[in-house]
Scaffold this active site. Sequence first.
Site, PDB file in Angstrom:
ATOM      1  N   ASP A   1       0.843  -1.207   0.000  1.00 31.69           N
ATOM      2  CA  ASP A   1       0.000   0.000   0.000  1.00 31.69           C
ATOM      3  C   ASP A   1       0.878   1.257   0.000  1.00 31.69           C
ATOM      4  OD1 ASP A   1       0.858  -0.161   2.608  1.00 31.69           O
ATOM      5  OD2 ASP A   1      -1.138  -0.074   3.522  1.00 31.69           O
ATOM      6  N   SER A   2       2.201   1.053   0.027  1.00 31.97           N
ATOM      7  CA  SER A   2       3.123   2.171  -0.211  1.00 31.97           C
ATOM      8  C   SER A   2       2.862   2.778  -1.592  1.00 31.97           C
ATOM      9  CB  SER A   2       4.579   1.696  -0.117  1.00 31.97           C
ATOM     10  OG  SER A   2       4.795   0.556  -0.920  1.00 31.97           O
TER      11      SER A   2
ATOM     12  N   ASP B   1      -0.963  -6.147  -0.233  1.00 31.75           N
ATOM     13  CA  ASP B   1      -1.299  -5.540   1.050  1.00 31.75           C
ATOM     14  C   ASP B   1      -2.804  -5.373   1.183  1.00 31.75           C
ATOM     15  OD1 ASP B   1       0.769  -5.049   2.798  1.00 31.75           O
ATOM     16  OD2 ASP B   1       1.328  -3.139   1.882  1.00 31.75           O
TER      17      ASP B   1
ATOM     18  N   GLU C   1       9.151  -4.353  10.521  1.00 38.44           N
ATOM     19  CA  GLU C   1       9.582  -3.078   9.938  1.00 38.44           C
ATOM     20  C   GLU C   1      10.165  -2.182  11.022  1.00 38.44           C
ATOM     21  OE1 GLU C   1       6.865  -1.166   7.242  1.00 38.44           O
ATOM     22  OE2 GLU C   1       8.067   0.685   7.196  1.00 38.44           O
TER      23      GLU C   1
HETATM   24  O1  KIV Z   1       3.567  -1.149   1.600  1.00 44.62           O
HETATM   25  C1  KIV Z   1       4.737  -1.532   1.569  1.00 44.62           C
HETATM   26  O2  KIV Z   1       5.482  -1.310   0.604  1.00 44.62           O
HETATM   27  C2  KIV Z   1       5.241  -2.275   2.714  1.00 44.62           C
HETATM   28  C3  KIV Z   1       6.730  -2.396   2.822  1.00 44.62           C
HETATM   29  C4  KIV Z   1       7.344  -1.134   3.201  1.00 44.62           C
HETATM   30  C5  KIV Z   1       7.105  -3.501   3.700  1.00 44.62           C
HETATM   31  O3  KIV Z   1       4.495  -2.722   3.510  1.00 44.62           O
END
Ligand code: KIV
Length: 275
Positions: free
Chosen positions: A40-41, A79, A178
């Site tokens: 979700d990044s 995610d 994390e």
């Molecule tokens: O959303 C994401 O990219 C993540 C990573 C930073 C682990 O959860």
Amino acid sequence: MKKTVATITAGEKITVLTAYDYTTARLLDESGIDVLLVGDSLGMVMLGYKDTLSVTVEDMLHHTKAVARGTQSALILADMPFMSYQADVSEAVRNAGRLVGQGGANAVKLEGGAEISPQVRAITNAGIPVMGHIGLTPQTVNALGGFKVQGKTLETARKLVTDAKALEDAGAFAVLLECVPAMIAKYIADSLAIPTIGIGSGKYTAGQVLVIHDIAGLYREFTPKFVRRYADAGEEIKNAAKQYIKDVRSGEFPAGEHTFAVPEDVLLQITGGHA
Ligand code: KIV
């Protein structure tokens, strides 16, 4: 050969990178990466939000489908976005089912510890592998008071250990840590039977994950301490664009090899010899 939860957890260190689109997924898949995380990044690096809280299930589906179209071998981990699983167990199962059934994900990742054990158990029971995510959990940035390292006090370190165990007991196939101090991450990794995947959590975890925009130098607003930048694709793209602008303005582009010809007689008839 398609990688699975069983094959990635059986051998060498597990390698994970994020991907959010078809083209990047294809490139990373060809590199031999084990897992493509549709994180979700994407809210920040693809959509320009300041955090991940605005990302919806529809956003995740849109990007997961694109990644699935570009992937042959890597395991696709999607995610579950903010509020797609926290409020209700049945809703969590339904949304996880959509990411797998419609999106093409092979597994899902949820942020949280013991408090989301019922969701992890129910999704796992529905036949969907779940990765837990503890430590710095960006979806709870407001409660954490910022993007900070977690588990530096006795109380918070104990909670991380308890949460990791709760996720394992609920059926998670792996736990992502994390921004956890390296020796706490090592203790958790050694205490669990399932693998741990680290980001900013030192070298003792069974695998590592990073955001592709960070390692490729594409997201330049902020580079976390734990990132190693392997390329400067951002600079490359800017230089390519600058050269293109220059070439178009100078008439250097397009050249003969970029141009389609027409038979002389057709041209003559169209223009009457005035071309
Ligand atoms: O959303 C994401 O990219 C993540 C990573 C930073 C682990 O959860």
